[in-house]
Design an enzyme around this catalytic site. Structure first.
Site, PDB file in Angstrom:
ATOM      1  N   LYS A  60       1.085  -3.002 -11.393  1.00 55.23           N
ATOM      2  CA  LYS A  60       0.040  -2.097 -11.882  1.00 55.23           C
ATOM      3  C   LYS A  60       0.467  -1.250 -13.087  1.00 55.23           C
ATOM      4  O   LYS A  60      -0.380  -0.805 -13.849  1.00 55.23           O
ATOM      5  CB  LYS A  60      -0.445  -1.187 -10.747  1.00 55.23           C
ATOM      6  CG  LYS A  60      -1.294  -1.940  -9.723  1.00 55.23           C
ATOM      7  CD  LYS A  60      -1.888  -0.998  -8.699  1.00 55.23           C
ATOM      8  CE  LYS A  60      -2.814  -1.741  -7.758  1.00 55.23           C
ATOM      9  NZ  LYS A  60      -3.494  -0.849  -6.809  1.00 55.23           N
TER      10      LYS A  60
ATOM     11  N   ASP B 175      -9.232   2.110  -8.697  1.00 52.22           N
ATOM     12  CA  ASP B 175      -8.781   2.584  -7.375  1.00 52.22           C
ATOM     13  C   ASP B 175      -9.251   4.018  -7.138  1.00 52.22           C
ATOM     14  O   ASP B 175      -9.627   4.385  -6.018  1.00 52.22           O
ATOM     15  CB  ASP B 175      -7.246   2.555  -7.278  1.00 52.22           C
ATOM     16  CG  ASP B 175      -6.707   1.164  -6.984  1.00 52.22           C
ATOM     17  OD1 ASP B 175      -7.459   0.323  -6.447  1.00 52.22           O
ATOM     18  OD2 ASP B 175      -5.520   0.920  -7.295  1.00 52.22           O
TER      19      ASP B 175
HETATM   20  P1  NAP Z   1       3.949   1.868  -4.293  1.00 51.64           P
HETATM   21  O1  NAP Z   1       3.674   2.338  -5.683  1.00 51.64           O
HETATM   22  O2  NAP Z   1       4.990   0.838  -4.042  1.00 51.64           O
HETATM   23  O3  NAP Z   1       4.279   3.187  -3.408  1.00 51.64           O
HETATM   24  C1  NAP Z   1       4.682   3.039  -2.058  1.00 51.64           C
HETATM   25  C2  NAP Z   1       4.637   4.377  -1.357  1.00 51.64           C
HETATM   26  O4  NAP Z   1       5.014   4.192   0.016  1.00 51.64           O
HETATM   27  C3  NAP Z   1       5.614   5.416  -1.920  1.00 51.64           C
HETATM   28  O5  NAP Z   1       5.093   6.702  -1.675  1.00 51.64           O
HETATM   29  C4  NAP Z   1       6.854   5.163  -1.046  1.00 51.64           C
HETATM   30  O6  NAP Z   1       7.728   6.262  -0.974  1.00 51.64           O
HETATM   31  C5  NAP Z   1       6.201   4.953   0.299  1.00 51.64           C
HETATM   32  N1  NAP Z   1       7.030   4.200   1.238  1.00 51.64           N
HETATM   33  C6  NAP Z   1       7.285   2.878   1.218  1.00 51.64           C
HETATM   34  N2  NAP Z   1       8.089   2.541   2.241  1.00 51.64           N
HETATM   35  C7  NAP Z   1       8.341   3.702   2.924  1.00 51.64           C
HETATM   36  C8  NAP Z   1       9.113   4.011   4.069  1.00 51.64           C
HETATM   37  N3  NAP Z   1       9.792   3.082   4.747  1.00 51.64           N
HETATM   38  N4  NAP Z   1       9.141   5.297   4.492  1.00 51.64           N
HETATM   39  C9  NAP Z   1       8.469   6.249   3.817  1.00 51.64           C
HETATM   40  N5  NAP Z   1       7.727   6.023   2.711  1.00 51.64           N
HETATM   41  C10 NAP Z   1       7.659   4.748   2.279  1.00 51.64           C
HETATM   42  O7  NAP Z   1       2.615   1.275  -3.631  1.00 51.64           O
HETATM   43  P2  NAP Z   1       1.108   1.737  -3.891  1.00 51.64           P
HETATM   44  O8  NAP Z   1       0.485   0.878  -4.918  1.00 51.64           O
HETATM   45  O9  NAP Z   1       1.106   3.207  -4.088  1.00 51.64           O
HETATM   46  O10 NAP Z   1       0.407   1.353  -2.496  1.00 51.64           O
HETATM   47  C11 NAP Z   1       0.666   2.081  -1.316  1.00 51.64           C
HETATM   48  C12 NAP Z   1      -0.188   1.483  -0.164  1.00 51.64           C
HETATM   49  O11 NAP Z   1      -1.582   1.670  -0.458  1.00 51.64           O
HETATM   50  C13 NAP Z   1       0.030  -0.021   0.015  1.00 51.64           C
HETATM   51  O12 NAP Z   1       0.049  -0.326   1.407  1.00 51.64           O
HETATM   52  C14 NAP Z   1      -1.207  -0.629  -0.614  1.00 51.64           C
HETATM   53  O13 NAP Z   1      -1.568  -1.873  -0.044  1.00 51.64           O
HETATM   54  C15 NAP Z   1      -2.248   0.433  -0.318  1.00 51.64           C
HETATM   55  N6  NAP Z   1      -3.358   0.399  -1.271  1.00 51.64           N
HETATM   56  C16 NAP Z   1      -4.594   0.211  -0.776  1.00 51.64           C
HETATM   57  C17 NAP Z   1      -5.675   0.181  -1.629  1.00 51.64           C
HETATM   58  C18 NAP Z   1      -7.040  -0.025  -1.057  1.00 51.64           C
HETATM   59  O14 NAP Z   1      -7.941  -0.454  -1.798  1.00 51.64           O
HETATM   60  N7  NAP Z   1      -7.267   0.289   0.214  1.00 51.64           N
HETATM   61  C19 NAP Z   1      -5.497   0.338  -3.004  1.00 51.64           C
HETATM   62  C20 NAP Z   1      -4.193   0.548  -3.491  1.00 51.64           C
HETATM   63  C21 NAP Z   1      -3.126   0.566  -2.605  1.00 51.64           C
HETATM   64  P3  NAP Z   1       8.855   6.470  -2.121  1.00 51.64           P
HETATM   65  O15 NAP Z   1       8.164   7.097  -3.291  1.00 51.64           O
HETATM   66  O16 NAP Z   1       9.835   7.370  -1.474  1.00 51.64           O
HETATM   67  O17 NAP Z   1       9.424   5.104  -2.429  1.00 51.64           O
END
Ligand code: NAP
Length: 282
Positions: free
Chosen positions: A75, A112
């Protein structure tokens, strides 16, 4: 359901780039929408490894691909291959929708943020101005939610495993996985999980707060999976109003569809396709 149009020399192609991408629900959602409107379009999933993402975006543009969605982990990287960015992308630093710019490239947008707000307005309508949200997460999705909530006048308390990322997002912060997080939950109007915690497992992730959720808060989980997430189910059992991540997926997709095709998205068709595809993956 209407039959798909025949693929011919005029068929327009849209798709999603990600790595991996084979589990994406977007092809089912968009192809159902194209069918419902008898549009001669098809939507495909393009698995693109991280070291080829800019090359892939330029190639898709050169081949005339008429709309792109972008998912993890691309992204931010795709922005460098686009000719211009929307105000939302500039503020969030991540793009999920690329739209042809009329000059052989793409303009990057982020639906989003709008998708999250529309799903919230639909599942738990409330006047957001002056409300307080506890936003858990610090990645691209959390940045989109923070942008959207701030535009609606919401005070944001942020919490994230990596605290520096929360500090960039929140008006205030609270330590991740702490008793203070439960206390912050109790005083928030809205609690959002924007981490990837909860994608697997039968129990709510212990890092996500539950103890403070007895006040009828609205609780949104961006994670969507077959049967819903255990954390959202546990929050609803405590009296919270749940907002499932499938709603955000639906509305970010609908906003992209409208930009690519210029047509009003058939929301209920798209919702049904998402529901059926998620159920089939159970
Ligand atoms: P990202 O940029 O990779 O960020 C991941 C987030 O999760 C960060 O805050 C990370 O913390 C945290 N995290 C990951 N593993 C963790 C763990 N073991 N313990 C604690 N925190 C953890 O991903 P993203 O794009 O923001 O997406 C996040 C989630 O939202 C995903 O599951 C994605 O599928 C979902 N999402 C859904 C939609 C929808 O339309 N419903 C849209 C977008 C995203 P750190 O910063 O410490 O690494």
């Amino acid at each position: 359901m209407s039959a798909p149009t025949a693929i011919d020399g005029r068929t327009r192609v849209a798709g999603i780039v990600g790595w991996p991408v084979e589990h994406s629900l977007s092809p089912a959602m968009h192809n159902a929408a194209f069918r419902a409107l008898s549009l001669n379009w098809r939507y495909l999933a393009f698995p693109v490894p991280p070291d080829r993402v800019e090359e892939a975006i330029r190639g898709l543009a050169a081949a005339g691909v008429a709309g792109i969605n972008v998912t993890i982990p691309h992204k931010t990287a795709v922005i460098h291959a686009c000719s211009s960015v929307s105000e939302a992308v500039r503020a969030i630093g991540a793009a999920n929708t690329l739209v042809p710019d009329g000059a052989g490239g793409y303009r990057a947008d982020n639906t989003d943020a709008a998708g999250f707000i529309r799903s919230l307005d639909e599942a738990a309508p409330m006047d957001l101005e002056g409300r307080s949200a506890l936003l858990i997460g610090g990645g691209g999705a959390a940045r989109a939610v923070a942008f959207a909530l701030r535009e609606r006048g919401v005070h944001i308390v942020a919490s994230n495993r990596t605290p520096e990322r929360a500090a960039e997002l929140g008006d205030d912060t609270v330590p991740f996985g702490s008793a203070a997080l439960d206390r912050a939950t109790a005083t928030a109007d809205l609690v959002v999980n924007a981490t990837s915690l909860g994608l697997a497992g039968d129990l709510p992730p212990p890092e996500l707060p539950l103890a403070g959720l007895a006040g009828g808060q609205v609780v949104a989980d961006l994670v969507y999976r077959a049967g819903g997430t255990p954390w959202l189910a546990a929050a609803a059992e405590r009296g919270a109003r749940p907002v499932d991540g499938l709603g955000m997926l639906l509305h970010q997709g609908a906003a992209a569809f409208a930009q690519w095709t210029g047509q009003e998205p058939p929301i209920e068709v798209m919702r049904a396709a998402l529901g059926a595809t998620r159920a089939a993956s159970e």
